[in-house]
Design a protein around this motif. Structure first.
Motif, PDB file in Angstrom:
ATOM      1  N   ALA A 109       3.053   7.478   9.224  1.00 21.58           N
ATOM      2  CA  ALA A 109       3.152   6.204   8.511  1.00 21.58           C
ATOM      3  C   ALA A 109       4.230   5.312   9.114  1.00 21.58           C
ATOM      4  CB  ALA A 109       3.449   6.446   7.039  1.00 21.58           C
ATOM      5  N   SER A 110       3.863   4.056   9.326  1.00 20.45           N
ATOM      6  CA  SER A 110       4.805   3.032   9.769  1.00 20.45           C
ATOM      7  C   SER A 110       4.663   1.856   8.808  1.00 20.45           C
ATOM      8  CB  SER A 110       4.492   2.602  11.213  1.00 20.45           C
ATOM      9  OG  SER A 110       5.315   1.534  11.614  1.00 20.45           O
ATOM     10  N   ILE A 111       5.678   1.643   7.976  1.00 21.83           N
ATOM     11  CA  ILE A 111       5.605   0.620   6.928  1.00 21.83           C
ATOM     12  C   ILE A 111       5.853  -0.759   7.530  1.00 21.83           C
ATOM     13  CG2 ILE A 111       6.418  -0.068   4.658  1.00 21.83           C
ATOM     14  CD1 ILE A 111       5.226   2.764   4.833  1.00 21.83           C
ATOM     15  N   THR A 112       4.945  -1.689   7.249  1.00 25.74           N
ATOM     16  CA  THR A 112       5.087  -3.053   7.764  1.00 25.74           C
ATOM     17  C   THR A 112       5.392  -4.015   6.622  1.00 25.74           C
ATOM     18  OG1 THR A 112       2.707  -3.522   7.524  1.00 25.74           O
ATOM     19  CG2 THR A 112       3.441  -2.559   9.609  1.00 25.74           C
ATOM     20  N   VAL A 113       6.109  -5.069   6.962  1.00 25.25           N
ATOM     21  CA  VAL A 113       6.429  -6.130   6.000  1.00 25.25           C
ATOM     22  C   VAL A 113       6.040  -7.466   6.617  1.00 25.25           C
ATOM     23  CG1 VAL A 113       8.335  -4.834   4.961  1.00 25.25           C
ATOM     24  CG2 VAL A 113       8.788  -6.370   6.878  1.00 25.25           C
ATOM     25  N   PRO A 114       5.802  -8.488   5.804  1.00 25.33           N
ATOM     26  CA  PRO A 114       5.415  -9.802   6.339  1.00 25.33           C
ATOM     27  C   PRO A 114       6.494 -10.358   7.273  1.00 25.33           C
ATOM     28  CG  PRO A 114       5.039  -9.704   3.972  1.00 25.33           C
ATOM     29  CD  PRO A 114       5.827  -8.480   4.325  1.00 25.33           C
ATOM     30  N   LYS A 115       6.064 -10.870   8.440  1.00 25.10           N
ATOM     31  CA  LYS A 115       7.035 -11.455   9.375  1.00 25.10           C
ATOM     32  C   LYS A 115       7.471 -12.851   8.946  1.00 25.10           C
ATOM     33  CE  LYS A 115       5.583  -8.936  13.520  1.00 25.10           C
ATOM     34  NZ  LYS A 115       5.068  -9.043  14.924  1.00 25.10           N
ATOM     35  N   ASN A 116       6.535 -13.609   8.393  1.00 26.57           N
ATOM     36  CA  ASN A 116       6.843 -14.978   7.958  1.00 26.57           C
ATOM     37  C   ASN A 116       6.341 -15.176   6.525  1.00 26.57           C
ATOM     38  OD1 ASN A 116       7.864 -16.090  10.596  1.00 26.57           O
ATOM     39  ND2 ASN A 116       5.783 -15.545  11.235  1.00 26.57           N
ATOM     40  N   PRO A 117       7.038 -14.581   5.553  1.00 28.89           N
ATOM     41  CA  PRO A 117       6.570 -14.686   4.164  1.00 28.89           C
ATOM     42  C   PRO A 117       6.645 -16.118   3.643  1.00 28.89           C
ATOM     43  CG  PRO A 117       8.757 -13.721   4.255  1.00 28.89           C
ATOM     44  CD  PRO A 117       8.295 -13.821   5.677  1.00 28.89           C
ATOM     45  N   SER A 118       5.668 -16.455   2.827  1.00 30.99           N
ATOM     46  CA  SER A 118       5.652 -17.780   2.201  1.00 30.99           C
ATOM     47  C   SER A 118       6.692 -17.823   1.086  1.00 30.99           C
ATOM     48  CB  SER A 118       4.265 -18.079   1.639  1.00 30.99           C
ATOM     49  OG  SER A 118       3.966 -17.166   0.594  1.00 30.99           O
ATOM     50  N   ASP A 119       6.918 -19.013   0.567  1.00 32.60           N
ATOM     51  CA  ASP A 119       7.875 -19.151  -0.535  1.00 32.60           C
ATOM     52  C   ASP A 119       7.427 -18.341  -1.749  1.00 32.60           C
ATOM     53  OD1 ASP A 119       9.444 -20.796   0.996  1.00 32.60           O
ATOM     54  OD2 ASP A 119       8.597 -22.660   0.177  1.00 32.60           O
ATOM     55  N   ALA A 120       6.119 -18.349  -2.004  1.00 40.44           N
ATOM     56  CA  ALA A 120       5.599 -17.593  -3.147  1.00 40.44           C
ATOM     57  C   ALA A 120       5.822 -16.093  -2.939  1.00 40.44           C
ATOM     58  CB  ALA A 120       4.109 -17.882  -3.324  1.00 40.44           C
ATOM     59  N   PRO A 128      -0.893   8.361  -0.504  1.00 34.97           N
ATOM     60  CA  PRO A 128      -0.427   8.435  -1.901  1.00 34.97           C
ATOM     61  C   PRO A 128       0.647   7.390  -2.200  1.00 34.97           C
ATOM     62  CG  PRO A 128       0.580  10.178  -0.597  1.00 34.97           C
ATOM     63  CD  PRO A 128      -0.419   9.504   0.303  1.00 34.97           C
ATOM     64  N   PRO A 129       0.808   7.025  -3.478  1.00 32.24           N
ATOM     65  CA  PRO A 129       1.884   6.094  -3.856  1.00 32.24           C
ATOM     66  C   PRO A 129       3.247   6.635  -3.446  1.00 32.24           C
ATOM     67  CG  PRO A 129       0.342   6.425  -5.678  1.00 32.24           C
ATOM     68  CD  PRO A 129       0.001   7.442  -4.635  1.00 32.24           C
ATOM     69  N   GLY A 130       4.119   5.737  -3.043  1.00 30.87           N
ATOM     70  CA  GLY A 130       5.473   6.132  -2.661  1.00 30.87           C
ATOM     71  C   GLY A 130       5.571   6.708  -1.260  1.00 30.87           C
ATOM     72  N   THR A 131       4.608   6.419  -0.400  1.00 31.31           N
ATOM     73  CA  THR A 131       4.656   6.914   0.981  1.00 31.31           C
ATOM     74  C   THR A 131       5.844   6.319   1.722  1.00 31.31           C
ATOM     75  OG1 THR A 131       2.285   7.330   1.159  1.00 31.31           O
ATOM     76  CG2 THR A 131       3.449   6.859   3.205  1.00 31.31           C
ATOM     77  N   GLN A 132       6.546   7.163   2.470  1.00 31.30           N
ATOM     78  CA  GLN A 132       7.734   6.747   3.208  1.00 31.30           C
ATOM     79  C   GLN A 132       7.419   6.573   4.698  1.00 31.30           C
ATOM     80  OE1 GLN A 132      10.826   6.311   1.409  1.00 31.30           O
ATOM     81  NE2 GLN A 132       9.244   6.466  -0.177  1.00 31.30           N
ATOM     82  N   SER A 133       8.158   5.693   5.341  1.00 27.92           N
ATOM     83  CA  SER A 133       7.995   5.487   6.768  1.00 27.92           C
ATOM     84  C   SER A 133       8.317   6.778   7.517  1.00 27.92           C
ATOM     85  CB  SER A 133       8.910   4.359   7.251  1.00 27.92           C
ATOM     86  OG  SER A 133       8.668   4.060   8.607  1.00 27.92           O
ATOM     87  N   ASP A 190       0.830  -1.204   0.000  1.00 18.55           N
ATOM     88  CA  ASP A 190       0.000   0.000   0.000  1.00 18.55           C
ATOM     89  C   ASP A 190       0.867   1.258   0.000  1.00 18.55           C
ATOM     90  OD1 ASP A 190      -2.419  -1.268  -0.109  1.00 18.55           O
ATOM     91  OD2 ASP A 190      -2.832  -1.168   2.039  1.00 18.55           O
ATOM     92  N   ALA A 191       2.006   1.189   0.678  1.00 18.21           N
ATOM     93  CA  ALA A 191       2.907   2.338   0.677  1.00 18.21           C
ATOM     94  C   ALA A 191       3.441   2.601  -0.729  1.00 18.21           C
ATOM     95  CB  ALA A 191       4.064   2.104   1.641  1.00 18.21           C
ATOM     96  N   VAL A 192       3.682   1.536  -1.484  1.00 17.80           N
ATOM     97  CA  VAL A 192       4.203   1.680  -2.843  1.00 17.80           C
ATOM     98  C   VAL A 192       3.101   2.107  -3.818  1.00 17.80           C
ATOM     99  CG1 VAL A 192       5.247   0.452  -4.792  1.00 17.80           C
ATOM    100  CG2 VAL A 192       6.053   0.015  -2.459  1.00 17.80           C
ATOM    101  N   LEU A 193       1.953   1.459  -3.750  1.00 13.36           N
ATOM    102  CA  LEU A 193       0.896   1.662  -4.734  1.00 13.36           C
ATOM    103  C   LEU A 193      -0.109   2.737  -4.343  1.00 13.36           C
ATOM    104  CD1 LEU A 193       0.165  -2.108  -5.500  1.00 13.36           C
ATOM    105  CD2 LEU A 193       1.628  -0.534  -6.784  1.00 13.36           C
TER     106      LEU A 193
END
Length: 315
Positions: A291-302, A261-266, A240-243
């Motif tokens: 804004a606090s950008i989050t990423v997956p903690k346990n991403p799947s292989d896909a 907006p697209p390109g939002t920074q932490s 969402d931060a990117v798009l």
């Protein structure tokens, strides 16, 4: 009735070695669960929410936490010489007491007697007889001491204004006095509400002191107060931060929509003008979403494969 020690670490479900971030996270999790606005059993949730707030008021403040850890269950003996024979700690040193050692017990303030006596600073200015320490008073009238207690106020109460039933009694007497206290719209943390003549009794015909209720804002699970402004930590998934995305924000007046907006920074701040607390002169503070950008903690292989593709495209 003796004031009971409160285990704030147990209340928040954390250990004495927990970091400030871990304590904050535990508070937010419990506060969201027991917030009266969202809980099913509102009466039970309200009491639990007050306990959680009190625990975080102490453990979330490094200075208060250090004092609490240092004194522990022996908090009443901390920093004082032993009391004279035949006297209690309250009688000798007036922790939360009246002349002669009588304690003030409050109801409806949102804080326990334990918190008030350890952190509340219930005694104020003025002199009263019967306070031990070898002072030599003349026979003239003397004014009773002022007394202070903290009054825990929610941000909703500060925003709308409200009334509160406050009760108190002196010492072990059975007489309970109850007052309806008006909390004005736009009240600020640290302000005091005065109940004239309700403090310690005067001596020798002197007038009684006053009772002051000092405003403390209830900690909110979603945002913090900075003056008249409210600051909200807006967690945004990386995509969402990117798009870009449309999100909802929990203001004091209900949900508000915000376009990220697209390109939002932490750390980027978004302002909703006039959505904060009431200020002086009728003006309103602002609501800031950070804004606090989050990423997956346990991403799947896909997911990892897609992130790798993005990384390759960015190089």
């Amino acid at each position: 009735m003796p004031v009971q020690f409160r285990d704030y670490y147990q209340t928040l479900g954390v250990s004495k070695t927990s970091t400030q971030d871990e304590i904050k996270s535990a508070f937010r999790k419990l506060a969201r669960k027991f917030h009266p606005d969202t809980a099913e059993d509102k009466k039970t949730a309200e009491e639990k929410f007050k306990e959680i707030n009190e625990a975080y008021e102490v453990l979330g403040d490094p200075e208060k936490r250090a004092k609490y850890d240092e004194l522990g269950a022996n908090w009443q003996q901390g920093g004082y010489a032993p009391p004279p024979q035949g006297q209690t700690w309250q009688q000798a040193y007036g922790r939360g007491g009246d002349a002669g050692g009588a304690e003030f017990h409050f109801g409806g303030t949102g804080f326990s007697d334990f918190f008030e006596q350890m952190f509340g600073g219930r005694r104020g200015g003025g002199f009263s007889r019967g306070f031990s320490g070898g002072y030599d008073f003349d026979d003239g009238p003397s004014r009773g001491q002022d007394v202070e207690a903290d009054l825990l106020v929610s941000l909703e109460e500060a925003f709308h204004g409200s009334t509160r039933q406050i009760s108190f009694r002196r010492g072990d007497t059975g007489k309970i006095q109850t007052y309806t206290v008006k909390i004005p719209r736009g009240v600020r943390e640290g302000q005091r509400i005065r109940l004239a003549g309700q403090g310690s009794e005067g001596q020798g015909g002197g007038e009684s002191g006053d009772l002051y209720l000092r405003i403390k804002f209830q900690k909110h699970p979603d945002y913090e107060v900075q003056g008249e402004d409210l600051v909200y930590e807006l967690e945004i998934p990386a995509y969402d931060a990117v798009l870009g995305a449309d999100v909802e924000l929990p203001t004091l007046e209900g949900r508000a929509r915000l376009h990220v907006p697209p390109g939002t920074q932490s750390g980027q701040r978004f302002r909703l003008s006039g959505k904060g607390l009431p200020g002086r002169g009728g003006a309103r503070g602002n609501f800031y979403a950070v804004a606090s950008i989050t990423v997956p903690k346990n991403p799947s292989d896909a997911e990892k494969a897609i992130w790798k593709q993005l990384a390759d495209l960015s190089r």
